[in-house]
Design an enzyme around this catalytic site. Sequence first.
Site, PDB file in Angstrom:
ATOM      1  N   HIS A  15       0.823  -1.214   0.000  1.00  0.00           N
ATOM      2  CA  HIS A  15       0.000   0.000   0.000  1.00  0.00           C
ATOM      3  C   HIS A  15       0.855   1.262   0.000  1.00  0.00           C
ATOM      4  O   HIS A  15       0.584   2.224  -0.709  1.00  0.00           O
ATOM      5  CB  HIS A  15      -0.973  -0.020   1.181  1.00  0.00           C
ATOM      6  CG  HIS A  15      -2.151  -0.906   0.930  1.00  0.00           C
ATOM      7  ND1 HIS A  15      -2.084  -2.274   1.022  1.00  0.00           N
ATOM      8  CD2 HIS A  15      -3.426  -0.616   0.555  1.00  0.00           C
ATOM      9  CE1 HIS A  15      -3.267  -2.788   0.720  1.00  0.00           C
ATOM     10  NE2 HIS A  15      -4.094  -1.806   0.432  1.00  0.00           N
TER      11      HIS A  15
ATOM     12  N   LYS B 206      -9.964  -7.271   7.896  1.00  0.00           N
ATOM     13  CA  LYS B 206     -10.731  -7.396   9.133  1.00  0.00           C
ATOM     14  C   LYS B 206     -10.665  -6.106   9.930  1.00  0.00           C
ATOM     15  O   LYS B 206      -9.713  -5.324   9.787  1.00  0.00           O
ATOM     16  CB  LYS B 206     -10.234  -8.586   9.971  1.00  0.00           C
ATOM     17  CG  LYS B 206      -8.913  -8.365  10.679  1.00  0.00           C
ATOM     18  CD  LYS B 206      -8.684  -9.447  11.727  1.00  0.00           C
ATOM     19  CE  LYS B 206      -7.275  -9.349  12.327  1.00  0.00           C
ATOM     20  NZ  LYS B 206      -7.265  -8.902  13.713  1.00  0.00           N
TER      21      LYS B 206
HETATM   22  S1  SF4 Z   1      -7.683 -14.458  15.971  1.00  0.00           S
HETATM   23 FE1  SF4 Z   1      -6.348 -13.480  17.480  1.00  0.00          FE
HETATM   24  S2  SF4 Z   1      -4.289 -13.966  16.832  1.00  0.00           S
HETATM   25 FE2  SF4 Z   1      -5.661 -14.324  15.080  1.00  0.00          FE
HETATM   26  S3  SF4 Z   1      -5.689 -12.404  13.899  1.00  0.00           S
HETATM   27 FE3  SF4 Z   1      -7.368 -12.318  15.365  1.00  0.00          FE
HETATM   28  S4  SF4 Z   1      -6.499 -11.282  17.166  1.00  0.00           S
HETATM   29 FE4  SF4 Z   1      -4.813 -11.959  15.917  1.00  0.00          FE
END
Ligand code: SF4
Lengths: 292, 187
Positions: B36, B100
């Site tokens: 990016h 996410k």
């Molecule tokens: S599940 Fe936990 S370790 Fe995996 S990306 Fe999400 S915060 Fe990070």
Amino acid sequence: MRNLKPNLLELVRRTSAELPDDVVNTIVSAATQEQEGSNAQYAMNIIQSNIDMAKLKSAPLCQDTGSILFFVRAPRGFDQLAFEKAAREAVAVATAKGYLRQNSVDSLTGKNTGNNLGPGSPAIHFHQHRGTRVDVRLILKGGGCENVGAQYSLPDVRLNANRDLDGVRKVILDAVIQAQGKGCGPGILGVCVGGDRATGYVHSKEQLLRTMDDVNPEPALAALEKDIVVSANKLGIGPMGFGGATTLLGCKIGALNRLPASYFVSISYMCWAYRRQGFVLNDSGKIVEWLY
Amino acid sequence: MIQLIEPYTEDKIRALKMGDMVHLSGLVYTGRDAVHKFLHEGGKPPVDLQNQIIYHCGPVVIKEKGKWVVKAAGPTTSIREEPYQGHLIEKFTIRAVIGKGGMGPKTLEACKKVGCVYLHAIGGAAQVLAECVTDVLGVSLEEFGSPEAIWAFRVKNFPAVVTMDAHGNSLHAAVLELSRERLKLLV
Ligand code: SF4
């Protein structure tokens, strides 16, 4: 101590690929709380498939295999240096085998050490006790959830939080609001009331060694733990922050004495990928029991 | 469940609404911090990003018997790309961003303008998502390191939720507001 390195390697493998039963059970029952056809239920279903698949494939549950945190309780005369050496070797092998991602970066140069070894990694906390057994526990804690941890200094004027348990409650709920879904919720909180800025965070992580159904022996804290989960789940943040019924799976709170002048509340947020395993070794180094 | 299948046309993308659950099938390009920053600073993209999808992901890919195999491919936190994403969506006509945690107002604005959505993958679901990658078509900008490179993946039934649509709606903003309102009743 014989076989320490292979035993620790197996501990790392198991921790990375398999969630403890108490956590899985909590996730399974939380999933039933979500509305049929909702985004939240969709997320919980995928989370459950992922848990099953990782165990079956013996592969990391999440690609962020996190900070490597060992907690060791051992009798007097236990050779800590030998343990540390074995743990470091086990971590390097686990990385080469793909149980752990190359996850340790030199903070000054930005270079990845490639084997998860370096200053502070792995972190090992030793405690002596008067038994003969050696109790070794491991937590793998990823960056996404560690980043949403928080430490408050009471009183907090913005939150109208005073130096009492009601103030503690207010700041914990604020941390949940700030985190939203960013720590890969539904999450589990480890909290320490009191201590200093360093011991507070360590103690908050030690709370994560407790099982989900463990009840706090201190009634005031037991009540607060329950209240936090119920209250947080009324916020509607839900799995991944999609909205829904389950924002927190659990909350565990400990307390340390503090200085008259300070009142810290330290909060460690653990994601649903709550990787915690442990075992007990007898005095000849044999695994006599798996914890969790 | 909505099937979102390549080619990713503006019409298909604009038809998606906040809260839609999708199964994505087709080409996606991974890109995270280094990519990016590089593109934002005027670096020439080694692949044609027009009408394509960017996935915020630092996968674990290894070579087995001369073939790339994806070992883990979950999303990484997207908000780190907020300073760059809107600009890149506009510049290259990117049709979707997968990640996410959601993104901010600049990205939301660009989504609206260009016809682009934010697809929220399930954080931590490294194994489920790795299974969705049916083919590794290539890798470029490998000099940034394997997790930071641009990997071209063909995915099938990759599960995600539309949390930011092309009409100015953000589930992240909505949930934040709702949770703040509810907190007032609790403290
Ligand atoms: S599940 Fe936990 S370790 Fe995996 S990306 Fe999400 S915060 Fe990070």
